[in-house]
Every structure is written in C-alpha cells, then in structure tokens.
Design a protein around this motif. Structure first.
Motif, PDB file in Angstrom:
ATOM      1  N   LEU A  38      -9.776   4.601   3.794  1.00 54.61           N
ATOM      2  CA  LEU A  38      -8.385   4.352   3.414  1.00 54.61           C
ATOM      3  C   LEU A  38      -8.250   3.103   2.552  1.00 54.61           C
ATOM      4  O   LEU A  38      -7.475   3.081   1.585  1.00 54.61           O
ATOM      5  CB  LEU A  38      -7.517   4.224   4.667  1.00 54.61           C
ATOM      6  CG  LEU A  38      -7.324   5.504   5.487  1.00 54.61           C
ATOM      7  CD1 LEU A  38      -6.615   5.196   6.802  1.00 54.61           C
ATOM      8  CD2 LEU A  38      -6.530   6.540   4.699  1.00 54.61           C
ATOM      9  N   ASP A  52       0.542   7.482  -1.691  1.00 58.90           N
ATOM     10  CA  ASP A  52       1.282   6.356  -2.246  1.00 58.90           C
ATOM     11  C   ASP A  52       1.511   5.327  -1.144  1.00 58.90           C
ATOM     12  O   ASP A  52       0.919   5.413  -0.063  1.00 58.90           O
ATOM     13  CB  ASP A  52       2.599   6.833  -2.867  1.00 58.90           C
ATOM     14  CG  ASP A  52       3.482   7.586  -1.873  1.00 58.90           C
ATOM     15  OD1 ASP A  52       3.172   7.556  -0.650  1.00 58.90           O
ATOM     16  OD2 ASP A  52       4.475   8.187  -2.298  1.00 58.90           O
ATOM     17  N   GLY A  53       2.367   4.344  -1.397  1.00 62.17           N
ATOM     18  CA  GLY A  53       2.612   3.286  -0.432  1.00 62.17           C
ATOM     19  C   GLY A  53       3.025   3.787   0.943  1.00 62.17           C
ATOM     20  O   GLY A  53       2.397   3.439   1.959  1.00 62.17           O
ATOM     21  N   ASP A  63       4.943  -5.042  -0.098  1.00 64.65           N
ATOM     22  CA  ASP A  63       4.414  -4.704  -1.417  1.00 64.65           C
ATOM     23  C   ASP A  63       4.604  -5.883  -2.375  1.00 64.65           C
ATOM     24  O   ASP A  63       5.535  -6.674  -2.253  1.00 64.65           O
ATOM     25  CB  ASP A  63       5.136  -3.480  -1.983  1.00 64.65           C
ATOM     26  CG  ASP A  63       4.867  -2.231  -1.158  1.00 64.65           C
ATOM     27  OD1 ASP A  63       3.809  -2.172  -0.513  1.00 64.65           O
ATOM     28  OD2 ASP A  63       5.735  -1.327  -1.154  1.00 64.65           O
ATOM     29  N   SER A  89       3.532  11.095   2.052  1.00 63.46           N
ATOM     30  CA  SER A  89       3.551  10.574   0.689  1.00 63.46           C
ATOM     31  C   SER A  89       4.504  11.369  -0.178  1.00 63.46           C
ATOM     32  O   SER A  89       4.667  12.584   0.003  1.00 63.46           O
ATOM     33  CB  SER A  89       2.134  10.621   0.098  1.00 63.46           C
ATOM     34  OG  SER A  89       2.133  10.223  -1.244  1.00 63.46           O
ATOM     35  N   TYR A 118      -6.770   2.919  -1.128  1.00 62.19           N
ATOM     36  CA  TYR A 118      -5.603   2.063  -1.354  1.00 62.19           C
ATOM     37  C   TYR A 118      -5.820   1.140  -2.550  1.00 62.19           C
ATOM     38  O   TYR A 118      -4.934   0.974  -3.394  1.00 62.19           O
ATOM     39  CB  TYR A 118      -5.319   1.244  -0.097  1.00 62.19           C
ATOM     40  CG  TYR A 118      -4.104   0.352  -0.209  1.00 62.19           C
ATOM     41  CD1 TYR A 118      -2.832   0.862   0.038  1.00 62.19           C
ATOM     42  CD2 TYR A 118      -4.225  -0.992  -0.569  1.00 62.19           C
ATOM     43  CE1 TYR A 118      -1.708   0.056  -0.067  1.00 62.19           C
ATOM     44  CE2 TYR A 118      -3.109  -1.799  -0.676  1.00 62.19           C
ATOM     45  CZ  TYR A 118      -1.859  -1.278  -0.427  1.00 62.19           C
ATOM     46  OH  TYR A 118      -0.753  -2.073  -0.537  1.00 62.19           O
ATOM     47  N   GLN A 149      -5.716   3.605  -5.670  1.00 60.48           N
ATOM     48  CA  GLN A 149      -4.546   4.442  -5.907  1.00 60.48           C
ATOM     49  C   GLN A 149      -3.233   3.664  -5.904  1.00 60.48           C
ATOM     50  O   GLN A 149      -2.271   4.072  -6.552  1.00 60.48           O
ATOM     51  CB  GLN A 149      -4.498   5.570  -4.881  1.00 60.48           C
ATOM     52  CG  GLN A 149      -5.657   6.549  -5.005  1.00 60.48           C
ATOM     53  CD  GLN A 149      -5.576   7.691  -4.006  1.00 60.48           C
ATOM     54  OE1 GLN A 149      -4.640   7.798  -3.231  1.00 60.48           O
ATOM     55  NE2 GLN A 149      -6.578   8.554  -4.028  1.00 60.48           N
ATOM     56  N   VAL A 150      -3.157   2.572  -5.161  1.00 62.33           N
ATOM     57  CA  VAL A 150      -1.926   1.775  -5.109  1.00 62.33           C
ATOM     58  C   VAL A 150      -2.046   0.516  -5.954  1.00 62.33           C
ATOM     59  O   VAL A 150      -1.150   0.193  -6.747  1.00 62.33           O
ATOM     60  CB  VAL A 150      -1.572   1.417  -3.651  1.00 62.33           C
ATOM     61  CG1 VAL A 150      -0.367   0.472  -3.605  1.00 62.33           C
ATOM     62  CG2 VAL A 150      -1.266   2.679  -2.853  1.00 62.33           C
ATOM     63  N   PHE A 159       0.105   5.499   2.766  1.00 60.91           N
ATOM     64  CA  PHE A 159      -0.883   4.592   3.350  1.00 60.91           C
ATOM     65  C   PHE A 159      -0.323   3.877   4.579  1.00 60.91           C
ATOM     66  O   PHE A 159      -1.053   3.621   5.542  1.00 60.91           O
ATOM     67  CB  PHE A 159      -1.352   3.576   2.318  1.00 60.91           C
ATOM     68  CG  PHE A 159      -2.387   4.116   1.381  1.00 60.91           C
ATOM     69  CD1 PHE A 159      -3.685   4.351   1.811  1.00 60.91           C
ATOM     70  CD2 PHE A 159      -2.061   4.418   0.069  1.00 60.91           C
ATOM     71  CE1 PHE A 159      -4.638   4.863   0.949  1.00 60.91           C
ATOM     72  CE2 PHE A 159      -3.007   4.927  -0.797  1.00 60.91           C
ATOM     73  CZ  PHE A 159      -4.306   5.158  -0.359  1.00 60.91           C
ATOM     74  N   THR A 160       0.975   3.568   4.556  1.00 58.99           N
ATOM     75  CA  THR A 160       1.591   2.967   5.745  1.00 58.99           C
ATOM     76  C   THR A 160       1.454   3.891   6.948  1.00 58.99           C
ATOM     77  O   THR A 160       1.078   3.469   8.048  1.00 58.99           O
ATOM     78  CB  THR A 160       3.082   2.670   5.481  1.00 58.99           C
ATOM     79  OG1 THR A 160       3.190   1.690   4.453  1.00 58.99           O
ATOM     80  CG2 THR A 160       3.770   2.154   6.741  1.00 58.99           C
TER      81      THR A 160
END
Length: 475
Positions: free
Chosen positions: A297, A441-442, A364, A433, A301, A304-305, A445-446
């Motif tokens: 992950l 996305d953010g 973020d 996502s 992250y 991708q982020v 991942f959260t």
C-alpha cells in the motif's frame, strides 16, 4: 587407547563448532535475506522484462507470482522434510536449487524459461527458509537466541524492504538480468560453506515422507494464494476466484482426512491439541496479512497519490529499511529478553497499527517528511518487532523434533496471510475510491490503511489474550 582419545576428539570437535557459530549465523541470516529480497527485487524490473521478452500485460505478473506460489506452497513440506531427512541437507539442497533457478531466470531467452527459473527459485527458497530457521534455533542456546533472532529479523526486514530499491538501481543501471545475477554469489557461498560451518545432521532413520499429504497440502496452499492474488484484478465473486478458493477448501478438507489415516503424517494433527500452536497459526496468518500489505500500500500510495516515479518511490522507502534493520538488531533482542516473544509480538502489532493509522489519516498536502515519514517509521518498527517473534511463538509450541515443521508452518501461514491481506485491503481501498481507472485515490488509501490497522489491533488483542490465558494456566 582409542577409547581414551574419543572423548577428547569429540570435545575438540564441539569446540570447533562453537567457534564457527558466528559464521554459521552470518550464513543463515544471509540465506534469509536472499529469500526475502527475491520476493520484491524483481517488481521494478517488470517493464524492462516485458519489453525485451515479449510478455503480455497479464502474463508478466507471473514473473512475480511463479516465485510466490512455489515459495508459499512448499514451505510446509520442506519444513517437515528438514525434520525427517536433515536440516543441513535440506538447506544445502535449497541453496543449490535457488542458484540454478536464478541462473535460468538471468539467462532466459523467452517468457517460458524465465517463469521456469522463477519456479525453481521459489522451490529453493521454500527449502532454504524453514531449514535455516530450524538450524538457527538448534544451533543457539536460549541465552544466545534473542540476539541471533534479532539478526534473523534484521535480515528478513532488510531483504523485503530493500528489494524495490536494489531492483530499481540494478534494472536502471545494468539491466534486468543483473536483478537476478546479484544474488548468485550469496547462494553459491551458502552451498560451499554449509558443510563446513553448520551442525551435521543426525543419522536419519528409515522415515518416509507422507507424499499424499504433501501433494494435498501444497495444492491447497497454492490454489488459495493463487485465488487471493487473482482477487486483486478480478472480483471476489468472479467464477475464477471463487473456483480457486473452493478448490483450496476441498483440497484442505481432503488433506485433513488423509492425515488422520496415515501412520506418519506430514502434519501430525495431534500438534493442534496445543492451544498455543493453534493461536500461533492464527497470529501468523493475520499478522502476515497486515504486515505485508502495508509495504504494498505504501509503494502504491507514493506513486499514485504523491506521483513519485518508481526510482524516487524506492528511495523514499530507504528510511523504512534502515529503521527495520536497526530495530531488529538493537531493540528486538532486548524486547525478547524482557517481554518474551508473545508480548513482543503484541507490542509490534500495536506500533504497526499506529503507523497505519498515521498513513490513513495524515492531512493531505503535508508532503513526504511530515506527512508520510513518521508513519513509515512506525510501520517499519512494528514489522520488525512482530515478524520474527511469530515464528518463535509457533516453534515454542512444537516439540524439538518438529522444529522444522513449526518453522514451515509459520512461514506458510504468513505467506498465505500476506496474499489474502494484500488482496483484501486493495479491494477495500478500490471500493472506497472515486477513481474511474481502478487506481486507489486518497479516500481509497485511507480506507485500506484503516482496515489494515483494525486487523493489526485485532491480532494484538488475540495475542494479549493468549498471554493472559497462559499466565492463568501457569498459576
């Protein structure tokens, strides 16, 4: 005269073996480093391999999967084989097979030869890892074992975490074939030195391996891991994934039936009468799921982020490798002496969950150093404190004659957990996502990191309840 000299000769032989213990430790942990390194070192080189050898988009994933499936599927078998036929013998054979597979992969002229090489590598790794662990446990007495296990944990952590970094540097600078060739000196040294520095095997009796159980167990693990790996790209409810998981369940049930009927089973089911061994398997499975998935992950992250290129993402993981290495060498031995393996395992899982929650809920826009790095350091610390104690918990619950089997059982459980956890948490993230491409996305991942933290905390609770239950039982 000969009789009077025999005790002295045996004493000199024992003294020479004691003198070789540091070299034996270096050899065993180097082999474990090699095994863990090869689980991730090839990942960054996949685009280059695909372009040169003509792999399809889906077929190239088998460069990774072939190794993982052979490794996970055969560890239980090889662990038991080391108990029956000799731990040093299996270690040497595994190192030889690993070298052969590495050379096949490095010299591959096409996809088939490369995948065959990866399968042979996986078979060799499956023999190396549990044999090395059981040799370490038998070589070092209890008062020296904590430091030896710390070195083992450092090698495991460093190998798994630095694979992406080393693979990226080699693939970008020298070409993808050197991703394989770099490991050859270590595996050749293992073959050459094993007979000189490792304790000789006891004379083997007339024991036969339970081949029916071996085939059923191996097939059950391989189909289970294969189903979990495929679940990343296919829905859990797809015919492909459900078929593999159902097949694994049927093979597992057939394995249990077969073990009850055979006189000398691969896995004596009576071992599971131990509450500690049953709990240990669950701790290995769940702990493996949340540890391995964290690194996957994080790698996703960063790219991708945070939009890091692969080489930069690999460099961003360097603090993780260094932290895991230091914690394993310095903190882990002391924790094992003070708390014991089970409580150290619980502590590691709690720290791991803290890191996962940091990564999940860090605001973020903070950037790498304030927003990501603290979570990475906590994750690395938690992994280092919980990985090696898992095997120690299982080994302590099995008789000395089954140390290899216990090591194989722990390793197989963690590998299966890693495959299931990675697939499950990626699916959780994808379902949360909003990205149309399927990338996380953010918010995705959260959700994924939070789910991994929940599993880590739940596993820690199980481990703590096991410690309190054992304490009440001792009273």
């Amino acid at each position: 005269m000969n009789r009077s000299h025999a005790p002295a000769a045996e004493a000199r032989s024992a003294d020479r073996f004691l003198d070789r213990r540091p070299v034996a430790l270096a050899l065993l942990v180097s082999a474990q480093f090699l095994v863990m390194l090869d689980t991730s070192i090839v990942n960054v080189a996949l685009p280059s391999i695909q372009a040169e050898l003509g792999f399809g988009a889906a077929a190239v994933t088998w460069v990774v999967n072939a190794y993982v499936l052979a490794f996970a599927g055969l560890m239980l078998l090889s662990g038991r084989a080391s108990d029956l036929f000799g731990r040093r013998r299996l270690f040497t054979s595994g190192a030889g097979l690993f070298t052969l597979g590495t050379l096949l992969a490095a010299l591959a002229a096409g996809p088939e030869m490369l995948i065959a090489g990866r399968v042979v590598q996986g078979v060799g790794a499956a023999a190396l890892s549990p044999a090395a662990m059981s040799l370490l446990l038998s070589t070092f007495p209890a008062d020296q074992r904590a430091r030896a296990m710390g070195a083992w944990g450092a090698a495991s952590t460093l190998g798994g975490a630095t694979g992406v970094v080393i693979g990226g540097l080699l693939a970008g600078g020298l070409g993808w074939r050197f991703v394989f060739l770099v490991t050859v000196p270590v595996s050749v040294a293992a073959v050459a030195l094993a007979g000189r520095v490792l304790e000789a095997d006891a004379p083997a009796g007339r024991r036969s391996l339970d081949w029916v159980g071996a085939v059923l167990a191996t097939a059950a693990v391989i189909t289970l891991v294969h189903g979990a790996v495929d679940a990343v790209d296919h829905a859990w409810t797809s015919f492909r994934v459900l078929g593999l998981l159902s097949t694994s369940a049927v093979l597992g049930a057939a394995f249990v039936v077969a073990e009850r009927r055979v006189g000398d089973p691969l896995v004596p089911l009576g071992l599971f009468g131990s509450r500690m061994l049953r709990r240990g398997v669950v701790l290995a499975l769940l702990g493996g799921s949340t540890r391995a998935s964290s690194f996957v992950l994080v790698a996703l992250y960063l790219q991708q982020v945070l939009a890091m290129p692969p080489q930069q993402a690999g460099i961003a993981m360097v603090p993780t490798s260094l932290t895991g290495f230091v914690v394993s060498l310095v903190v882990l031995p002391r924790a094992l002496k003070v708390f014991g393996p089970l409580r150290t395992l619980v502590l590691g899982l709690v720290v791991l969950a803290g890191g996962q929650l940091w990564l999940a809920w860090s605001p973020d826009g903070l950037g790498y150093v304030p927003g990501i790095l603290p979570g990475l350091l906590l994750v690395a610390t938690g992994v280092a404190l919980s990985f090696t104690p898992t095997t120690m918990v299982l080994a302590s619950a099995a008789p000395a004659s089954h140390t290899g089997l216990a090591s194989g059982l722990a390793a197989a459980s963690m590998q299966v957990g890693a495959a299931l956890g990675t697939a499950a948490f990626v699916v959780v993230g994808a379902s949360s996502s909003g990205a149309a491409t399927g990338a996380l996305d953010g918010p995705g991942f959260t959700a994924a990191f939070t789910a991994a933290a929940v599993v880590a905390l739940g596993t820690a609770v199980l481990g703590w309840r096991t410690t309190t239950g054992r304490t009440r039982g001792a009273r």
